[in-house]
Design a protein around this motif. Structure first.
Motif, PDB file in Angstrom:
ATOM      1  N   ASN A  49      20.194 -24.718  -5.132  1.00  0.00           N
ATOM      2  CA  ASN A  49      19.242 -25.171  -4.120  1.00  0.00           C
ATOM      3  C   ASN A  49      18.824 -26.623  -4.373  1.00  0.00           C
ATOM      4  O   ASN A  49      18.784 -27.445  -3.445  1.00  0.00           O
ATOM      5  CB  ASN A  49      18.027 -24.241  -4.132  1.00  0.00           C
ATOM      6  N   HIS A  56      11.759 -18.796  -3.426  1.00  0.00           N
ATOM      7  CA  HIS A  56      12.424 -17.503  -3.619  1.00  0.00           C
ATOM      8  C   HIS A  56      13.263 -17.459  -4.898  1.00  0.00           C
ATOM      9  O   HIS A  56      13.755 -16.394  -5.274  1.00  0.00           O
ATOM     10  CB  HIS A  56      13.328 -17.189  -2.428  1.00  0.00           C
ATOM     11  N   LYS A  85      19.105 -15.914   1.190  1.00  0.00           N
ATOM     12  CA  LYS A  85      18.321 -17.134   1.388  1.00  0.00           C
ATOM     13  C   LYS A  85      19.165 -18.384   1.150  1.00  0.00           C
ATOM     14  O   LYS A  85      19.138 -19.331   1.939  1.00  0.00           O
ATOM     15  CB  LYS A  85      17.108 -17.139   0.456  1.00  0.00           C
ATOM     16  N   PHE A 142      14.980 -26.509   5.183  1.00  0.00           N
ATOM     17  CA  PHE A 142      15.414 -25.174   4.772  1.00  0.00           C
ATOM     18  C   PHE A 142      15.407 -25.061   3.250  1.00  0.00           C
ATOM     19  O   PHE A 142      14.890 -24.097   2.682  1.00  0.00           O
ATOM     20  CB  PHE A 142      16.834 -24.898   5.288  1.00  0.00           C
ATOM     21  N   LYS A 162      18.469 -13.281  -2.832  1.00  0.00           N
ATOM     22  CA  LYS A 162      18.658 -14.701  -3.137  1.00  0.00           C
ATOM     23  C   LYS A 162      19.917 -15.245  -2.469  1.00  0.00           C
ATOM     24  O   LYS A 162      19.928 -16.388  -1.978  1.00  0.00           O
ATOM     25  CB  LYS A 162      18.729 -14.910  -4.649  1.00  0.00           C
ATOM     26  N   CYS A 192      21.712 -19.391   3.854  1.00  0.00           N
ATOM     27  CA  CYS A 192      21.106 -20.079   4.995  1.00  0.00           C
ATOM     28  C   CYS A 192      20.911 -21.560   4.671  1.00  0.00           C
ATOM     29  O   CYS A 192      21.156 -22.433   5.514  1.00  0.00           O
ATOM     30  CB  CYS A 192      19.779 -19.415   5.357  1.00  0.00           C
ATOM     31  N   ASP A 193      20.465 -21.856   3.453  1.00  0.00           N
ATOM     32  CA  ASP A 193      20.293 -23.246   3.029  1.00  0.00           C
ATOM     33  C   ASP A 193      21.629 -23.991   3.066  1.00  0.00           C
ATOM     34  O   ASP A 193      21.709 -25.142   3.515  1.00  0.00           O
ATOM     35  CB  ASP A 193      19.732 -23.310   1.605  1.00  0.00           C
ATOM     36  N   SER A 207      11.871 -25.134   1.777  1.00  0.00           N
ATOM     37  CA  SER A 207      11.100 -23.950   2.165  1.00  0.00           C
ATOM     38  C   SER A 207      11.522 -22.719   1.375  1.00  0.00           C
ATOM     39  O   SER A 207      10.694 -21.860   1.057  1.00  0.00           O
ATOM     40  CB  SER A 207      11.272 -23.673   3.665  1.00  0.00           C
ATOM     41  N   ASP A 208      12.822 -22.623   1.069  1.00  0.00           N
ATOM     42  CA  ASP A 208      13.343 -21.444   0.385  1.00  0.00           C
ATOM     43  C   ASP A 208      13.252 -21.530  -1.135  1.00  0.00           C
ATOM     44  O   ASP A 208      13.513 -20.540  -1.830  1.00  0.00           O
ATOM     45  CB  ASP A 208      14.800 -21.191   0.785  1.00  0.00           C
TER      46      ASP A 208
END
Length: 223
Positions: free
Chosen positions: A207, A196, A144, A189, A141, A147-148, A192-193
């Motif tokens: 997020n 997860h 991921k 991003f 996590k 990256c976001d 899309s993530d």
């Protein structure tokens, strides 16, 4: 059985491993290249690893989950090492998933083969790849979400734009976001993530918090 080495052998092993993994400082995250990020210096794999570790430390501090944070940090430090040999992997490489997995396993074996603690490292990477422990799930996590967050930072700096992504701007997944009226690349991003992250999870909350919201306060375009 523990492999015994004399001091010169130990020194050579340490230096060989250091020199090899030092290459991660110079391998640019290829996804940002595909997006055509307009910036003097784009994030390297080593910088991504640093970001995931710092994120893990902060989230663990504020939520105190029942995970071994030292093991999480070790996983995050090691899991990208395969990319020294196979190169950086992006979501756009999904069609090559099986080959990437096989090549990655061979790369990991080659990179750690001379280290006495190689079996410990192999297991940590295997756990991360298979999400087989709470530490692996937490680390995944972090990987991921980092990256976001980096996408959000680049978007805030005005250097991550759809029109600059000549190589992938017509990708089917990206066009679907455009059709929904989503124009901020960072939100591609983030959305899309989202799958997860579990419901009522700090990762999901972060997020959702950064969707469509600036987190960089300086307004600087480039460092």
């Amino acid at each position: 059985m523990i492999q015994l080495k004399n001091d010169n052998e130990k020194i050579k092993t340490v230096l060989d491993y250091y020199v090899l993994t030092n290459k991660l400082k110079d391998i640019v995250r290829s996804g940002w290249k595909r997006w055509g990020v307009k910036r003097d210096r784009v994030e390297s794999i080593a910088e991504h690893i640093y970001g995931t570790c710092m994120l893990a430390i902060a989230i663990w501090s504020e939520t105190l989950p029942k995970v071994n944070i030292s093991e999480v940090i070790m996983m995050l430090a090691l899991h990208e090492t395969e990319e020294i040999i196979i190169g950086d992997i992006t979501p756009f490489d999904e069609s090559k998933k099986l080959k990437i997995k096989m090549d990655g396993e061979k790369a990991v074996q080659a990179i750690f083969k001379n280290l006495v603690a190689k079996d410990v490292y192999f297991k940590l990477i295997h756990d991360f790849d298979t999400l087989s422990t709470p530490e692996a799930v937490f680390a995944h996590k972090c990987d991921k979400l980092e990256c976001d967050l980096q996408a959000r930072l680049y978007s805030d700096q005005n250097c991550l734009k759809y029109e600059d992504a000549d190589e992938i701007k017509n990708n089917e997944k990206i066009l679907k976001f455009r059709e929904k009226g989503i124009t901020d690349v960072a939100d591609y991003f983030i959305l899309s993530d989202r799958k997860h992250f579990a419901e009522d999870d700090i990762f999901l909350k972060i997020n959702k918090y950064i969707e469509g919201k600036k987190i960089l306060k300086t307004g600087k375009k480039n460092d």
